[in-house]
Write a protein that holds these residues in place. Structure first.
Motif, PDB file in Angstrom:
ATOM      1  N   UNK A   1     -11.505  34.840  46.029  1.00 16.00           N
ATOM      2  CA  UNK A   1     -10.490  35.331  45.101  1.00 16.00           C
ATOM      3  C   UNK A   1      -9.714  34.111  44.617  1.00 16.00           C
ATOM      4  N   UNK A   2     -10.202  33.451  43.558  1.00 15.54           N
ATOM      5  CA  UNK A   2      -9.667  32.143  43.165  1.00 15.54           C
ATOM      6  C   UNK A   2      -8.224  32.182  42.681  1.00 15.54           C
ATOM      7  N   UNK A   3      -7.528  31.111  42.988  1.00 19.00           N
ATOM      8  CA  UNK A   3      -6.198  30.867  42.441  1.00 19.00           C
ATOM      9  C   UNK A   3      -6.381  29.823  41.349  1.00 19.00           C
ATOM     10  N   UNK A   4      -6.277  30.250  40.106  1.00 19.61           N
ATOM     11  CA  UNK A   4      -6.593  29.368  38.987  1.00 19.61           C
ATOM     12  C   UNK A   4      -5.331  28.632  38.557  1.00 19.61           C
ATOM     13  N   UNK A   5      -5.128  27.485  39.134  1.00 21.67           N
ATOM     14  CA  UNK A   5      -4.006  26.623  38.796  1.00 21.67           C
ATOM     15  C   UNK A   5      -4.355  25.206  39.176  1.00 21.67           C
ATOM     16  N   UNK A   6      -3.674  24.240  38.598  1.00 20.94           N
ATOM     17  CA  UNK A   6      -4.008  22.839  38.847  1.00 20.94           C
ATOM     18  C   UNK A   6      -3.248  22.251  40.039  1.00 20.94           C
ATOM     19  N   UNK A   7      -2.469  23.078  40.710  1.00 21.75           N
ATOM     20  CA  UNK A   7      -1.751  22.608  41.895  1.00 21.75           C
ATOM     21  C   UNK A   7      -2.747  22.254  42.998  1.00 21.75           C
ATOM     22  N   UNK A   8      -2.371  21.284  43.816  1.00 27.64           N
ATOM     23  CA  UNK A   8      -3.211  20.859  44.932  1.00 27.64           C
ATOM     24  C   UNK A   8      -2.542  21.284  46.230  1.00 27.64           C
ATOM     25  N   UNK A   9      -3.030  22.342  46.871  1.00 33.35           N
ATOM     26  CA  UNK A   9      -2.372  22.845  48.087  1.00 33.35           C
ATOM     27  C   UNK A   9      -2.497  21.864  49.245  1.00 33.35           C
ATOM     28  N   UNK A  10      -1.605  21.985  50.191  1.00 38.58           N
ATOM     29  CA  UNK A  10      -1.654  21.109  51.364  1.00 38.58           C
ATOM     30  C   UNK A  10      -2.660  21.653  52.365  1.00 38.58           C
ATOM     31  N   UNK A  11      -3.477  20.748  52.900  1.00 36.63           N
ATOM     32  CA  UNK A  11      -4.491  21.125  53.882  1.00 36.63           C
ATOM     33  C   UNK A  11      -4.023  20.902  55.310  1.00 36.63           C
ATOM     34  N   UNK A  12      -3.415  19.719  55.551  1.00 37.76           N
ATOM     35  CA  UNK A  12      -3.047  19.311  56.907  1.00 37.76           C
ATOM     36  C   UNK A  12      -1.568  18.949  56.982  1.00 37.76           C
ATOM     37  N   UNK A  13      -0.984  19.170  58.139  1.00 37.75           N
ATOM     38  CA  UNK A  13       0.393  18.732  58.371  1.00 37.75           C
ATOM     39  C   UNK A  13       0.443  17.212  58.512  1.00 37.75           C
ATOM     40  N   UNK A  14      -0.610  16.627  59.097  1.00 42.23           N
ATOM     41  CA  UNK A  14      -0.683  15.185  59.292  1.00 42.23           C
ATOM     42  C   UNK A  14      -0.894  14.482  57.953  1.00 42.23           C
TER      43      UNK A  14
END
Length: 236
Positions: free
Chosen positions: A32-45
């Motif tokens: 269920x894609x989120x169509x936006x150019x934002x880059x979500x955070x993957x890791x806390x580190x």
């Protein structure tokens, strides 16, 4: 007795170690894609996060010199330039086949376990969830270096020493072409020609028929194996 509430991913927190908790619901969620150019955070580190983000131009900058070095090495070892060219071409074709099978059978595996979901999200699921994330459209060099080292060793076992560098260089060149093409199919605006056709097929794969259209840099193997998306269903 009240049933446990289904797990919900918090998009405002690092994602990688959350998605595993989705279990069987992961397959539906990730497509269920989120169509936006934002880059979500993957890791806390912070360092781990840095390793997951790569601008498209880093790929040719890092790997094209390696391609040139590899091919020239074969020539210096006595391989005729025209034969080196043929082997490089063979390497590019080999890459397109690898690209197809990796995408079809590894990147689209179905998972439901915690670590299975986590692994899939890292290698490809994240791309289907956030298809326009421009910093995660190409393979980070750190990971690619490990894969390319294994590839070199495999080719070295299967071929003669003077062929290994040229064939490796050809496969690597195919990879560079793939990654750059992939980025362009998402963020470029071709008006005609082969690139427009590839863009339409790839957008169709993301948003309409995800079990077809596994070739990115070429539709050759989709044609051979019967997985070419219907052209009428594809849009740029």
């Amino acid at each position: 007795m009240v049933a446990d509430e289904p797990f919900s991913v918090d998009l405002n927190k690092p994602l990688v170690f959350q998605v595993g908790h989705l279990g069987e619901a992961y397959e539906e969620w990730v497509h269920q894609p989120i169509v936006g150019k934002d880059s979500p955070r993957f890791f806390a580190n912070g360092f781990m996060e840095f390793l997951t983000r790569t601008k498209w131009w880093v790929i040719p900058l890092v790997w094209l010199p390696v391609v040139c070095w590899s091919v020239s090495k074969s020539v210096k070892m006595g391989l005729a330039p025209y034969l080196a060219g043929l082997i490089v071409f063979l390497g590019i074709i080999t890459w397109t086949l690898l690209e197809y099978f990796l995408h079809r059978y590894l990147f689209h595996i179905k998972t439901k376990s915690y670590w299975g979901n986590t692994f899939h999200y890292l290698i490809h699921g994240c791309h289907h969830k956030h298809p326009m994330d421009g910093l995660r459209l190409v393979f980070p060099p750190a990971g690619a270096a490990l894969v390319s080292l294994a590839l070199w060793n495999l080719i070295d076992v299967l071929t003669k020493p003077f062929i290994t560098p040229a064939l490796y260089g050809g496969i690597l060149l195919g990879y560079v072409m793939y990654d750059v093409t992939h980025y362009y199919t998402h963020h470029g605006k071709p008006s005609k020609g082969i690139i427009l056709r590839l863009k339409r097929f790839h957008m169709n794969h993301h948003f309409r028929i995800r079990d077809k259209g596994f070739g990115i840099s070429s539709s050759l193997w989709d044609i051979v194996f019967g997985t070419l998306p219907p052209a009428k269903a594809a849009k740029a």
